[in-house]
Design an enzyme around this catalytic site. Structure first.
Site, PDB file in Angstrom:
ATOM      1  N   THR A  42       0.817  -1.226   0.000  1.00 14.96           N
ATOM      2  CA  THR A  42       0.000   0.000   0.000  1.00 14.96           C
ATOM      3  C   THR A  42       0.842   1.264   0.000  1.00 14.96           C
ATOM      4  OG1 THR A  42      -1.790  -1.096   1.154  1.00 14.96           O
ATOM      5  CG2 THR A  42      -1.724   1.279   1.354  1.00 14.96           C
ATOM      6  N   SER A  88      -0.101  -9.904  -1.000  1.00  7.81           N
ATOM      7  CA  SER A  88      -0.864 -11.152  -1.098  1.00  7.81           C
ATOM      8  C   SER A  88      -0.217 -12.077  -2.126  1.00  7.81           C
ATOM      9  CB  SER A  88      -2.302 -10.867  -1.530  1.00  7.81           C
ATOM     10  OG  SER A  88      -2.877  -9.949  -0.645  1.00  7.81           O
ATOM     11  N   THR A 118       1.472  -4.922   4.061  1.00 11.43           N
ATOM     12  CA  THR A 118       1.301  -5.383   5.443  1.00 11.43           C
ATOM     13  C   THR A 118       0.695  -6.789   5.529  1.00 11.43           C
ATOM     14  OG1 THR A 118      -0.868  -4.310   5.551  1.00 11.43           O
ATOM     15  CG2 THR A 118       1.037  -3.062   6.388  1.00 11.43           C
ATOM     16  N   THR A 195       2.787 -10.057  14.394  1.00  7.57           N
ATOM     17  CA  THR A 195       1.543 -10.492  13.744  1.00  7.57           C
ATOM     18  C   THR A 195       0.770  -9.252  13.307  1.00  7.57           C
ATOM     19  OG1 THR A 195       1.349 -12.458  15.110  1.00  7.57           O
ATOM     20  CG2 THR A 195      -0.690 -11.637  14.219  1.00  7.57           C
ATOM     21  N   CYS A 308      -4.994 -18.480  20.585  1.00  6.29           N
ATOM     22  CA  CYS A 308      -4.883 -17.205  21.319  1.00  6.29           C
ATOM     23  C   CYS A 308      -3.669 -16.442  20.807  1.00  6.29           C
ATOM     24  CB  CYS A 308      -4.680 -17.453  22.810  1.00  6.29           C
ATOM     25  SG  CYS A 308      -6.026 -18.342  23.570  1.00  6.29           S
TER      26      CYS A 308
END
Ligand code: ASP
Length: 373
Positions: A42, A88, A118, A195, A308
């Site tokens: 981006t 992607s 990202t 993450t 988690c």
């Protein structure tokens, strides 16, 4: 696969030593050289006039939107992917290409900044941390949530601070952060601990199981106790072969026997990242344990990673976790999914023996997991 090519050089105005008065522990000077590898994302996108959708632009358009780039007191050379991509479309061949560019230019630069979308940045950062072993220089991945040409962009700060971090060094010349990192929205994170956790906010990344390596506010505060200390006498080892026979599957209430059967019996499959509940728990379904056991007996490595975001796998804590251990499932401890996938691909690229891979999954190779005391 786009071949990387165009090489341009931007030399910034001569300025002698610039010391940040608020953080005199690191210095930048005009002799510092950073290689910027522009892959897309981006940060460098613009609107396609026909569709209105964002698409990657070349580096020239990116810097045209950023006059302050000229004021950075670091020499920045640029290596651009011939066709910048949305992340992607990132893949292991392109990871190998990035690692090779870094290796080929390793001696010439103080640090490396990778501009990257990202969406898969945490996978690329993890993969590079395994591909570039005995790393003694900073490799900083960054990007942005808004294109650099937009008024409210986060791209300028992310890019400028990443260049500053890649060039920053101790007074003795050793780099401040000799590891693969993600810098985003004021946070410097270990790459294989990070993450993407927010698709909208500027704070797109965090590392839930490892402290930040630095925080950038008015000054950049490095948390040295959390930064790796490499052996500077060793030379960089580059491993670009990845074996992608890895599958990720997530447990959920109601999971069907026939679907799990298909997954564990995929021909050539060498490993599974299994996303379990809480501290590494799974339903007490006898068919599930039998299938997992049969797979591990055949040499498929099954790595237990919690659904988690924070915390670690402890298979001995509950019976529902212990049964997995008995079925031969191995702990992924507090790894991210991105890091576990990249580590398995890397180890499978290096070793044929599943036992050897199992043993190395139980070790921290470059700070990617915390072993229990
Ligand atoms: N789809 C974009 C990419 O990952 C998103 C971004 O850069 O933030 O390339």
């Amino acid at each position: 696969m786009p071949a990387s090519s165009i090489k341009k050089s931007f030399i910034f105005p001569e300025r002698q030593i610039i010391e940040d008065p608020l953080n005199a522990t690191h210095t930048l000077n005009c002799h510092n050289q950073v290689l910027l590898i522009y892959t897309g994302g981006t940060i460098g996108m613009g609107r396609n006039p026909a569709s209105g959708a964002l698409e990657p632009l070349d580096f020239k358009s990116l810097v045209a939107n950023m006059p302050e780039f000229d004021a950075i007191p670091v020499r920045v050379d640029v290596h651009q992917f011939a066709a910048p991509i949305d992340s992607s479309d990132m893949n292991p061949q392109l990871w190998a290409q990035i690692a090779t560019i870094i290796a080929d230019h390793f001696d010439r630069y103080d640090g490396f900044v990778i501009l990257h979308g990202t969406d898969t940045m945490a996978f690329t950062a993890s993969a590079l941390s395994y591909m570039l072993q005995n790393l003694t220089k900073p490799v900083i991945l960054t990007g942005s949530q808004l294109p650099i040409g937009q008024l409210r962009t986060d791209g300028r700060e992310n890019l400028i601070t990443s260049i500053e971090i890649a060039a920053a060094h101790h007074p003795d010349g050793k780099p401040m952060v000799p590891e693969v990192c993600i810098y985003f929205s004021g946070r410097l994170l270990r790459g294989n601990r990070a993450t993407k956790m927010n698709a909208d906010g500027f704070n797109a990344f965090d590392s839930f199981n490892y402290p930040h390596l630095a925080d950038a506010g008015v000054s950049i505060v490095y948390h040295e106790e959390h930064i790796l200390h490499p052996d500077y006498s060793k030379s960089l080892q580059v491993y670009t072969t990845m074996d992608t026979n890895v599958m990720v599957f997530t447990l959920f209430p109601g999971i069907q026997q026939s679907l799990v059967h298909s997954i564990v019996n995929i021909p050539q499959l060498r490993s599974i990242v299994m996303r379990t509940y809480g501290s590494g728990n799974a339903p007490t379904l006898p068919w599930l344990m039998t299938m997992l056991h049969e797979a591990t007996e055949r040499g498929v490595n099954i790595v237990n990673i919690s659904q988690c975001a924070a915390g670690t796998v402890e298979m001995a804590r509950y019976d529902t976790g212990f049964q997995l251990k008995s079925a031969g499932v191995i702990s992924g401890y507090d790894s991210t999914v991105e890091s576990a996938v990249a580590k398995l691909m890397h180890l499978q690229g290096r070793y044929d023996d599943p036992q050897q891979i199992r043993a190395l999954m139980n070790q921290s190779l470059c700070g990617e997991l915390t072993l229990p005391l």
